[in-house]
Design a protein around this motif. Structure first.
Motif, PDB file in Angstrom:
ATOM      1  N   GLY A   1      -1.222  32.626  -0.530  1.00 28.94           N
ATOM      2  CA  GLY A   1      -1.640  33.961  -0.116  1.00 28.94           C
ATOM      3  C   GLY A   1      -0.754  34.488   0.987  1.00 28.94           C
ATOM      4  N   ILE A   2      -1.212  35.576   1.598  1.00 26.24           N
ATOM      5  CA  ILE A   2      -0.490  36.178   2.724  1.00 26.24           C
ATOM      6  C   ILE A   2      -1.512  36.831   3.649  1.00 26.24           C
ATOM      7  N   VAL A   3      -1.214  36.827   4.941  1.00 26.50           N
ATOM      8  CA  VAL A   3      -2.040  37.546   5.918  1.00 26.50           C
ATOM      9  C   VAL A   3      -1.161  38.552   6.634  1.00 26.50           C
ATOM     10  N   THR A   4      -1.769  39.682   6.986  1.00 25.34           N
ATOM     11  CA  THR A   4      -1.025  40.707   7.711  1.00 25.34           C
ATOM     12  C   THR A   4      -1.650  40.946   9.076  1.00 25.34           C
ATOM     13  N   ALA A   5      -0.816  41.360  10.012  1.00 28.46           N
ATOM     14  CA  ALA A   5      -1.299  41.672  11.353  1.00 28.46           C
ATOM     15  C   ALA A   5      -2.301  42.814  11.306  1.00 28.46           C
ATOM     16  N   THR A   6      -2.055  43.781  10.446  1.00 27.75           N
ATOM     17  CA  THR A   6      -2.968  44.929  10.332  1.00 27.75           C
ATOM     18  C   THR A   6      -4.348  44.480   9.882  1.00 27.75           C
ATOM     19  N   ASP A   7      -4.403  43.702   8.812  1.00 25.35           N
ATOM     20  CA  ASP A   7      -5.698  43.250   8.291  1.00 25.35           C
ATOM     21  C   ASP A   7      -6.426  42.355   9.281  1.00 25.35           C
ATOM     22  N   LEU A   8      -5.729  41.342   9.815  1.00 28.75           N
ATOM     23  CA  LEU A   8      -6.380  40.431  10.752  1.00 28.75           C
ATOM     24  C   LEU A   8      -6.794  41.154  12.026  1.00 28.75           C
ATOM     25  N   GLY A   9      -5.895  41.980  12.566  1.00 30.49           N
ATOM     26  CA  GLY A   9      -6.204  42.706  13.804  1.00 30.49           C
ATOM     27  C   GLY A   9      -7.381  43.641  13.636  1.00 30.49           C
ATOM     28  N   HIS A  10      -7.405  44.359  12.543  1.00 31.89           N
ATOM     29  CA  HIS A  10      -8.503  45.289  12.258  1.00 31.89           C
ATOM     30  C   HIS A  10      -9.838  44.542  12.220  1.00 31.89           C
ATOM     31  N   ASP A  11      -9.872  43.450  11.468  1.00 32.38           N
ATOM     32  CA  ASP A  11     -11.124  42.701  11.343  1.00 32.38           C
ATOM     33  C   ASP A  11     -11.511  41.985  12.635  1.00 32.38           C
ATOM     34  N   LEU A  12     -10.528  41.535  13.418  1.00 34.20           N
ATOM     35  CA  LEU A  12     -10.848  40.913  14.704  1.00 34.20           C
ATOM     36  C   LEU A  12     -11.431  41.939  15.670  1.00 34.20           C
ATOM     37  N   ILE A  13     -10.845  43.125  15.701  1.00 28.20           N
ATOM     38  CA  ILE A  13     -11.350  44.187  16.591  1.00 28.20           C
ATOM     39  C   ILE A  13     -12.764  44.592  16.207  1.00 28.20           C
ATOM     40  N   LEU A  14     -13.021  44.664  14.914  1.00 32.19           N
ATOM     41  CA  LEU A  14     -14.360  45.045  14.442  1.00 32.19           C
ATOM     42  C   LEU A  14     -15.340  43.872  14.460  1.00 32.19           C
ATOM     43  N   ASP A  15     -14.859  42.715  14.943  1.00 32.14           N
ATOM     44  CA  ASP A  15     -15.697  41.518  15.054  1.00 32.14           C
ATOM     45  C   ASP A  15     -16.263  41.108  13.689  1.00 32.14           C
ATOM     46  N   ASN A  16     -15.423  41.214  12.662  1.00 29.49           N
ATOM     47  CA  ASN A  16     -15.836  40.871  11.297  1.00 29.49           C
ATOM     48  C   ASN A  16     -15.724  39.382  10.991  1.00 29.49           C
TER      49      ASN A  16
ATOM     50  N   VAL B   1      11.075  30.976   7.275  1.00 27.80           N
ATOM     51  CA  VAL B   1       9.868  31.791   7.214  1.00 27.80           C
ATOM     52  C   VAL B   1       8.772  31.186   8.070  1.00 27.80           C
ATOM     53  N   LEU B   2       8.171  32.012   8.920  1.00 28.55           N
ATOM     54  CA  LEU B   2       6.988  31.582   9.654  1.00 28.55           C
ATOM     55  C   LEU B   2       5.812  31.639   8.702  1.00 28.55           C
ATOM     56  N   THR B   3       5.072  30.551   8.641  1.00 27.75           N
ATOM     57  CA  THR B   3       3.923  30.467   7.738  1.00 27.75           C
ATOM     58  C   THR B   3       2.703  29.999   8.513  1.00 27.75           C
ATOM     59  N   VAL B   4       1.570  30.056   7.840  1.00 30.53           N
ATOM     60  CA  VAL B   4       0.329  29.576   8.427  1.00 30.53           C
ATOM     61  C   VAL B   4      -0.414  28.781   7.360  1.00 30.53           C
ATOM     62  N   ASP B   5      -1.085  27.730   7.782  1.00 26.89           N
ATOM     63  CA  ASP B   5      -1.883  26.924   6.858  1.00 26.89           C
ATOM     64  C   ASP B   5      -3.194  27.634   6.557  1.00 26.89           C
ATOM     65  N   CYS B   6      -3.680  27.488   5.352  1.00 28.60           N
ATOM     66  CA  CYS B   6      -4.903  28.178   4.930  1.00 28.60           C
ATOM     67  C   CYS B   6      -6.131  27.744   5.724  1.00 28.60           C
TER      68      CYS B   6
ATOM     69  N   GLN C   1     -16.524  35.351  12.078  1.00 28.70           N
ATOM     70  CA  GLN C   1     -17.316  34.434  12.889  1.00 28.70           C
ATOM     71  C   GLN C   1     -16.334  33.486  13.570  1.00 28.70           C
ATOM     72  N   TYR C   2     -16.754  32.867  14.651  1.00 29.49           N
ATOM     73  CA  TYR C   2     -15.903  31.904  15.341  1.00 29.49           C
ATOM     74  C   TYR C   2     -15.461  30.824  14.356  1.00 29.49           C
ATOM     75  N   GLY C   3     -14.157  30.579  14.302  1.00 29.87           N
ATOM     76  CA  GLY C   3     -13.624  29.538  13.433  1.00 29.87           C
ATOM     77  C   GLY C   3     -13.341  29.974  12.010  1.00 29.87           C
ATOM     78  N   THR C   4     -13.469  31.275  11.716  1.00 29.91           N
ATOM     79  CA  THR C   4     -13.173  31.746  10.360  1.00 29.91           C
ATOM     80  C   THR C   4     -11.753  31.329   9.981  1.00 29.91           C
ATOM     81  N   LYS C   5     -11.609  30.754   8.822  1.00 28.58           N
ATOM     82  CA  LYS C   5     -10.320  30.235   8.354  1.00 28.58           C
ATOM     83  C   LYS C   5      -9.503  31.332   7.672  1.00 28.58           C
ATOM     84  N   VAL C   6      -8.197  31.163   7.744  1.00 27.47           N
ATOM     85  CA  VAL C   6      -7.263  32.096   7.118  1.00 27.47           C
ATOM     86  C   VAL C   6      -7.556  32.250   5.626  1.00 27.47           C
ATOM     87  N   LYS C   7      -7.943  31.164   4.969  1.00 24.96           N
ATOM     88  CA  LYS C   7      -8.173  31.222   3.522  1.00 24.96           C
ATOM     89  C   LYS C   7      -9.255  32.219   3.137  1.00 24.96           C
TER      90      LYS C   7
END
Length: 163
Positions: free
Chosen positions: A49-64, A15-20, A66-72
């Motif tokens: 937890g879990i992150v999805t491409a849809t959620d992250l992509g949506h918020d990145l596009i909307l500039d939601n 499984v590909l994972t990401v650190d919080c 800040q620089y350095g926002t953590k996955v957690k």
């Protein structure tokens, strides 16, 4: 077929994972690079937890973010999971029952005794359904036959052959 086939027979074990504490932009890049829709989030080796491409992509596009926002701060914490001993039918039920509204969950982490041991996707399930419908065999990721069935056709008056 869905009642007998186990999640462990179809799940992805590496499984590909990401650190919080990883930055959201890097988590999104990892999702895109590997062409996956979700990644479990780990803290000290445990899934938190879990992150999805849809959620992250949506918020990145909307500039939601800040620089350095953590996955957690962006991850979903209430994660639907299955165990490796659950059946595919159980997994499909969780994908529908635990999803918000009329949607489905695309990726289910597989957790045994509190440890992340795999992940199963709706795509994994669709692939075995295709194999099953075309060949009569359920084939796992290692291309081993798990089970088979026999097609029986009945001729009904004024109807085509049905399974």
């Amino acid at each position: 077929m869905l009642e007998k086939t186990k999640v462990k027979d179809l799940m992805t074990k590496d499984v590909l994972t990401v650190d919080c504490d990883e930055a959201t932009v890097f988590a999104f890049e990892k999702l895109m690079k590997h062409k996956i829709s979700a990644m479990p989030v780990l803290k000290d080796g445990k899934m938190v937890g879990i992150v999805t491409a849809t959620d992250l992509g949506h918020d990145l596009i909307l500039d939601n973010y800040q620089y350095g926002t953590k996955v957690k701060s962006a991850m979903a914490r209430d994660v639907a999971c299955v165990s490796s001993e659950d059946t595919i039918k159980d997994a499909v039920t969780v994908m529908f029952d635990k999803a918000p509204g009329d949607s489905i969950i695309n990726q289910l982490p597989v957790v045994d005794d509190g440890e992340l041991v795999g992940i199963i996707s709706d795509g994994d399930i669709i692939k075995i359904l295709k194999e099953y419908l075309l060949t009569g065999y359920v084939i796992n990721k290692e291309r081993s036959i798990i089970s088979k069935y026999i097609k029986i056709f009945f001729q009904l008056p004024d109807h085509e052959n049905i399974l």
